[in-house]
Write an enzyme that holds these catalytic residues in place. Sequence first.
Site, short mmCIF file in Angstrom:
data_model
loop_
_atom_site.label_atom_id
_atom_site.label_comp_id
_atom_site.label_asym_id
_atom_site.label_seq_id
_atom_site.Cartn_x
_atom_site.Cartn_y
_atom_site.Cartn_z
N ASP A 244 10.17 -67.77 -3.70
CA ASP A 244 11.46 -67.11 -3.97
C ASP A 244 12.31 -66.96 -2.71
OD1 ASP A 244 9.39 -65.28 -3.26
OD2 ASP A 244 10.53 -63.58 -4.01
N HIS A 245 11.79 -67.45 -1.57
CA HIS A 245 12.56 -67.35 -0.33
C HIS A 245 12.93 -68.70 0.28
CE1 HIS A 245 12.12 -62.96 0.06
NE2 HIS A 245 11.13 -63.23 -0.80
N HIS B 112 3.29 -58.39 5.16
CA HIS B 112 3.29 -59.00 3.83
C HIS B 112 1.97 -59.74 3.62
CE1 HIS B 112 5.28 -59.99 0.18
NE2 HIS B 112 5.55 -61.25 0.46
N HIS C 25 15.85 -57.48 -3.62
CA HIS C 25 14.56 -58.07 -3.97
C HIS C 25 13.93 -57.30 -5.13
CE1 HIS C 25 10.37 -59.60 -3.34
NE2 HIS C 25 11.00 -60.66 -2.94
#
Length: 310
Positions: A67-68, A143, A269
Site C-alpha cells: 500500500d506504499h 513497524h 492511513h
Amino acid sequence: MTKFQLTILGCNSATFAYNRHHTAQLLNIHDRQYLIDCGEGTQIQLQKYKVKIKRLNHIFISHLHGDHYLGLIGLLFSMHLSHRTEPMYIYAPNGLDEILTTHLRHANTQLNFPIHFRATNPEKSEILLDEDEVLVRSFPLDHRIPCCGFVFEENHTQRRLQIDLLPPAVQPYHLVALKNGEDVEIGGRIFRSEAVTLPPKPNKKYAYCSDTRYNEAILPYIAGANLLYHEATFGSSDEERAAQTFHSTAQQAAIIALKANVNQLVIGHYSSRYEDVTPLLAEAQSVFADTIAAEEGKVIEIQNCEAMSN
Ligand SMILES: [Zn+2]
Ligand SMILES: [Zn+2]
C-alpha cells in the site's frame, strides 16, 4: 512567501475503500516536487490533481508493504513512455531496487532515464538529500518490516540583506560576506553584518511518519515540526490490534504530536473498517486540538509559527 505545500493523494491503509486510495503525498517546496510513498493509483491521482510529473525528480518510499509502493512501476513506465530523460532519485528500503530490476528484466525494457537508488537505513537517521536550501532526513519507525519516516526541512542559513542600509559603493563580494555573517569595510567604514542584515528566514519543517507503532523514540526527529503527518490506522477501541499489527491509534498519533510540540497534526492511513473517519479525528482532537484528517485532494499550506499566529 516561498511555497511549502502538501497535497494528499491517498490516505487509506491496506485496501482501496470508500474511494480512498493507498498512501501517497506530494510535497512542494519552493516549486520542487517530492513524492512521498506511491501506493497503487498514485499516477491517476497525480493527474487528477494536476501535478506535472515532469518536474518530479525525487521519490521517497517509507517501506515495502504494497500500500506504499505498488503505484511506483506504473508511474515510472508512464514517465518512460512520455520520453523522460532526466534522472529519477528513489529513496527506499533495500529490496525495491531488486523489485524494479526484476520487473524491467522480465518486461525486456530499459527506461529512457536513469534511476539513482539510495537505500534508506532502518536503524538510524541519515541525511538523504541536501539541495537548494532543502534538507531531507530519514529516521527509523517501529513497524513489522524495515520502515523509515522522513523529515523535510528548509535550510536557510544566509542572513537577509537590508540593501538600503548600504552605501552605493557596495560590491557583490561585500554582499556575500554580509549574508554569511561577516563584517565588511566599504570606503573606510566598517559595516557590521548584524547591523545591516536580518536573521535568516525561519525554516519550515514537515515530518512524515507512515506505518508505525506508538514509539516515543521518534520524538527527537520530529520535534518542533510545523506539520506532522502521523498514521492513525485505528481508533482507541482497537488499541490492542494496533499494537499487534505495528500500527497506531488516532489518540496515540495525537499524543506523539503533543509530546513533539508540533504546530499541526494530520492523520491518515485509515483502516477500511472506518467508512467515516470523524470519530478518529475527534479522538485525536481531544488530545491535540490542531489536528486535521487527511482527505484526498486536500492541500495543506505549511506555515511557520509567526505566519500561523497572524
Ligand atoms: Zn500501510
Ligand atoms: Zn506497513
